[in-house]
Design an enzyme around this catalytic site. Structure first.
Site, PDB file in Angstrom:
ATOM      1  N   HIS A 176       0.939  -1.270  -0.027  1.00 38.72           N
ATOM      2  CA  HIS A 176      -0.029  -0.118  -0.065  1.00 38.72           C
ATOM      3  C   HIS A 176       0.994   1.247  -0.067  1.00 38.72           C
ATOM      4  O   HIS A 176       1.834   1.267   0.749  1.00 38.72           O
ATOM      5  CB  HIS A 176      -0.975   0.054   1.224  1.00 38.72           C
ATOM      6  CG  HIS A 176      -2.247  -0.847   1.019  1.00 38.72           C
ATOM      7  ND1 HIS A 176      -3.118  -0.751   1.731  1.00 38.72           N
ATOM      8  CD2 HIS A 176      -2.345  -1.730   0.000  1.00 38.72           C
ATOM      9  CE1 HIS A 176      -4.225  -1.494   1.314  1.00 38.72           C
ATOM     10  NE2 HIS A 176      -3.765  -2.158   0.253  1.00 38.72           N
ATOM     11  N   TYR A 223      -8.875   5.601   7.852  1.00 32.23           N
ATOM     12  CA  TYR A 223      -9.244   5.922   9.175  1.00 32.23           C
ATOM     13  C   TYR A 223      -9.899   7.271   9.497  1.00 32.23           C
ATOM     14  O   TYR A 223      -9.853   8.383   8.854  1.00 32.23           O
ATOM     15  CB  TYR A 223      -7.598   6.243   9.905  1.00 32.23           C
ATOM     16  CG  TYR A 223      -6.555   5.297  10.066  1.00 32.23           C
ATOM     17  CD1 TYR A 223      -5.949   4.866   8.962  1.00 32.23           C
ATOM     18  CD2 TYR A 223      -6.345   4.763  11.250  1.00 32.23           C
ATOM     19  CE1 TYR A 223      -5.111   3.808   8.953  1.00 32.23           C
ATOM     20  CE2 TYR A 223      -5.346   3.761  11.443  1.00 32.23           C
ATOM     21  CZ  TYR A 223      -4.762   3.358  10.319  1.00 32.23           C
ATOM     22  OH  TYR A 223      -3.775   2.409  10.366  1.00 32.23           O
ATOM     23  N   PRO A 227      -3.750  -0.143  19.227  1.00 33.30           N
ATOM     24  CA  PRO A 227      -3.373  -0.512  17.644  1.00 33.30           C
ATOM     25  C   PRO A 227      -3.462   0.462  16.481  1.00 33.30           C
ATOM     26  O   PRO A 227      -3.515   0.276  15.328  1.00 33.30           O
ATOM     27  CB  PRO A 227      -4.510  -1.674  17.408  1.00 33.30           C
ATOM     28  CG  PRO A 227      -5.665  -1.235  18.449  1.00 33.30           C
ATOM     29  CD  PRO A 227      -5.087  -0.596  19.612  1.00 33.30           C
ATOM     30  N   LYS A 284       1.769  -0.474  15.175  1.00 39.21           N
ATOM     31  CA  LYS A 284       2.923  -0.455  15.516  1.00 39.21           C
ATOM     32  C   LYS A 284       3.277  -1.903  16.337  1.00 39.21           C
ATOM     33  O   LYS A 284       4.655  -2.134  16.219  1.00 39.21           O
ATOM     34  CB  LYS A 284       3.453   0.844  16.530  1.00 39.21           C
ATOM     35  CG  LYS A 284       3.509   2.082  15.544  1.00 39.21           C
ATOM     36  CD  LYS A 284       4.571   1.873  14.576  1.00 39.21           C
ATOM     37  CE  LYS A 284       4.509   2.943  13.645  1.00 39.21           C
ATOM     38  NZ  LYS A 284       4.688   2.472  12.056  1.00 39.21           N
ATOM     39  N   TYR A 291       4.357   6.250  10.292  1.00 39.20           N
ATOM     40  CA  TYR A 291       3.320   5.279   9.856  1.00 39.20           C
ATOM     41  C   TYR A 291       4.227   4.170   9.131  1.00 39.20           C
ATOM     42  O   TYR A 291       4.074   2.720   9.161  1.00 39.20           O
ATOM     43  CB  TYR A 291       2.254   5.558   8.809  1.00 39.20           C
ATOM     44  CG  TYR A 291       1.225   4.660   8.930  1.00 39.20           C
ATOM     45  CD1 TYR A 291       0.048   4.864   9.813  1.00 39.20           C
ATOM     46  CD2 TYR A 291       1.220   3.526   8.155  1.00 39.20           C
ATOM     47  CE1 TYR A 291      -1.003   3.866   9.769  1.00 39.20           C
ATOM     48  CE2 TYR A 291       0.144   2.639   7.869  1.00 39.20           C
ATOM     49  CZ  TYR A 291      -1.001   2.949   8.808  1.00 39.20           C
ATOM     50  OH  TYR A 291      -1.965   1.897   8.880  1.00 39.20           O
TER      51      TYR A 291
HETATM   52  C1  PHB Z   1      -5.897  -4.312  10.821  1.00 36.51           C
HETATM   53  O1  PHB Z   1      -5.794  -4.583   9.373  1.00 36.51           O
HETATM   54  O2  PHB Z   1      -6.062  -5.390  11.690  1.00 36.51           O
HETATM   55  C2  PHB Z   1      -5.364  -3.093  11.194  1.00 36.51           C
HETATM   56  C3  PHB Z   1      -4.857  -1.984  10.331  1.00 36.51           C
HETATM   57  C4  PHB Z   1      -4.463  -0.900  10.722  1.00 36.51           C
HETATM   58  C5  PHB Z   1      -4.262  -0.563  12.023  1.00 36.51           C
HETATM   59  C6  PHB Z   1      -4.898  -1.238  12.969  1.00 36.51           C
HETATM   60  C7  PHB Z   1      -5.212  -2.968  12.576  1.00 36.51           C
HETATM   61  O3  PHB Z   1      -3.990   0.563  12.479  1.00 36.51           O
END
Ligand code: PHB
Ligand code: APR
Length: 391
Positions: free
Chosen positions: A72, A201, A294, A298, A386
């Protein structure tokens, strides 16, 4: 039983460490309290930083990731019914991330270890680490109904937040730093193609939502829910309706695709760091030493950083007789850990709505997001964190 490095825990930290040591010609034994099926099915996050991807490839366990993982180049931020894309390669000089589930990383590492690595014992529960401050540390463990002892030159506690290794560091030498959040994440897996080709997000007045994916046909999504929520209290329709509300934007092209939900669970959110990460010949790695919420994905990447640091340090000590890197282990790891703690905390507080949030807090969140979308410097700061800090 005797080995050079006794590894407690077969999560990503313990499994990758065993692989790195095997590749360097150093023997190890991994003790894992759960069975193989449990470890291979546990649902966790799924974003690998560029550095993590490179480490897995170099360790010889990147083939399936390169076939099935999804590189990505950015994420989307949503707030105020607007969408804003953050372009990682443009902001970081070419870095990407890889969407590849942690469970798949674990499956690949387990297969490699069982094929040609040292012993990996499932249903082998470590009971205690003894003699950490001697030259001959031991792990007492229970396997197949019997108690046994693993004699080691080094012990690495990769046994997660609830493990036993951390307890072997004397309290007077330990400090813990912690923050819990008054909310958790309700996570789902659904048999439907992701509605967007990158992660989304979203900050909304109703709380945070995240749209992620596991494959071109499987959606992973999360909703901020109050602390203590039972996943069973959320019907499938209620989950999709709430995702729809929180992801809403003024863009007629946007549509959330729904499908059968195959898994639901709630994860609590906490930030936690134990210092130091080393006591004598006992080293802590991954969740055994630190937890991040989460939001910045990280957790796994930090675990990888720790075990790479340990493996390099042990190779230097073994091959060149130079213990300086081992001595610096805790300090080296903690520097990176605190950057990830900072970033995960910033992402969490920017995007979640606390139950006691005031109108002022809402305005500050929106101002932080507005800043990200109008300042290349602010955006580059997010993109750098990130995609990952250097190992
Ligand atoms: C996930 O796909 O489980 C996932 C992706 C991004 C995050 C947390 C979890 O920040
Ligand atoms: N004896 C043996 N094994 C143990 C013991 C014990 N006493 N206690 C715990 N374990 C095992 C757990 O069953 C688990 O498989 O240790 C393993 C720890 O693995 P993880 O929790 O996955 O931790 P880690 O390898 O550090 O990986 C960090 O996991 O929690 C996520 O977000 C986090 O992605 C990050 C990653």
């Amino acid at each position: 039983m005797r080995t050079t490095v006794g590894i407690i825990g077969a999560g990503p930290a313990g499994l990758l460490l065993a692989r790195l040591l095997h590749n360097a010609g150093i023997d190890s034994v991994v003790l894992e309290s759960r069975d193989r099926a449990y470890v291979e099915q546990r649902q966790r996050a799924g974003i690998l930083e560029q550095g993590t991807v490179d480490v897995l490839r170099e360790a010889g366990v990147g083939a399936r990731m390169d076939r099935e993982g999804m590189p990505h180049d950015g994420i989307e931020l949503r707030f105020d019914r607007r969408r804003h894309r953050v372009d990682f390669p443009a902001l970081t000089g070419g870095k990407q991330v890889m969407v590849y589930a942690q469970t798949e990383v674990c499956k690949d590492l387990i297969a490699a270890q069982l094929a040609d690595g040292g012993p990996l014992l499932f249903e082998a529960e470590a009971l205690a680490v003894e003699g950490a401050d001697t030259d001959a540390p031991r792990v007492r463990f229970r396997h197949e109904g019997r108690e046994d002892v693993l004699d080691c030159a080094y012990v690495v506690g990769c046994d997660g937040f609830w493990g036993v290794a951390r307890n072997a560091i004397p309290a007077p030498e330990s400090a813990t730093y912690e923050r819990t959040y008054p909310f958790g994440w309700l996570g789902i897996l659904a048999d439907v193609a992701p509605s967007h080709d990158e992660l989304v997000y979203a900050r909304s007045d109703r709380g945070f939502a995240l749209l992620s994916m596991r494959s071109p046909s499987v959606t992973r999504a999360y909703l901020q829910v109050p602390e203590g929520t039972d996943a069973a209290d959320w019907s499938d329709d209620a989950i999709w309706d709430e995702l729809d509300r929180r992801l809403a934007v003024d863009d007629p092209a946007w549509r959330l695709a729904r499908g059968p939900i195959t898994q639901k669970s709630v994860t609590p959110m906490r930030s936690y760091v134990h210092e130091p990460m080393r006591h004598g010949r006992l080293f802590l790695a991954g969740d055994a030493a630190h937890i991040v919420p989460p939001t910045g994905a990280k957790g796994l990447n930090l675990a990888v950083g720790d075990v790479v640091t340990f493996a390099r340090a042990l190779v230097a000590a073994t091959e060149k007789g130079d213990a300086a890197l081992l001595d610096a282990y805790s300090q080296t790891c903690l520097r990176r850990v605190w950057q990830a703690e900072r970033f995960s905390y910033a992402m969490t507080t920017m995007l979640h709505r606390a139950p006691d949030a005031t109108a002022f807090d809402d305005k500050i969140q929106l101002a932080r997001l507005d800043r990200l979308t109008t300042s290349k410097a602010a955006e580059a700061d997010l993109a750098e964190a990130y995609t990952g800090f250097p190992l």
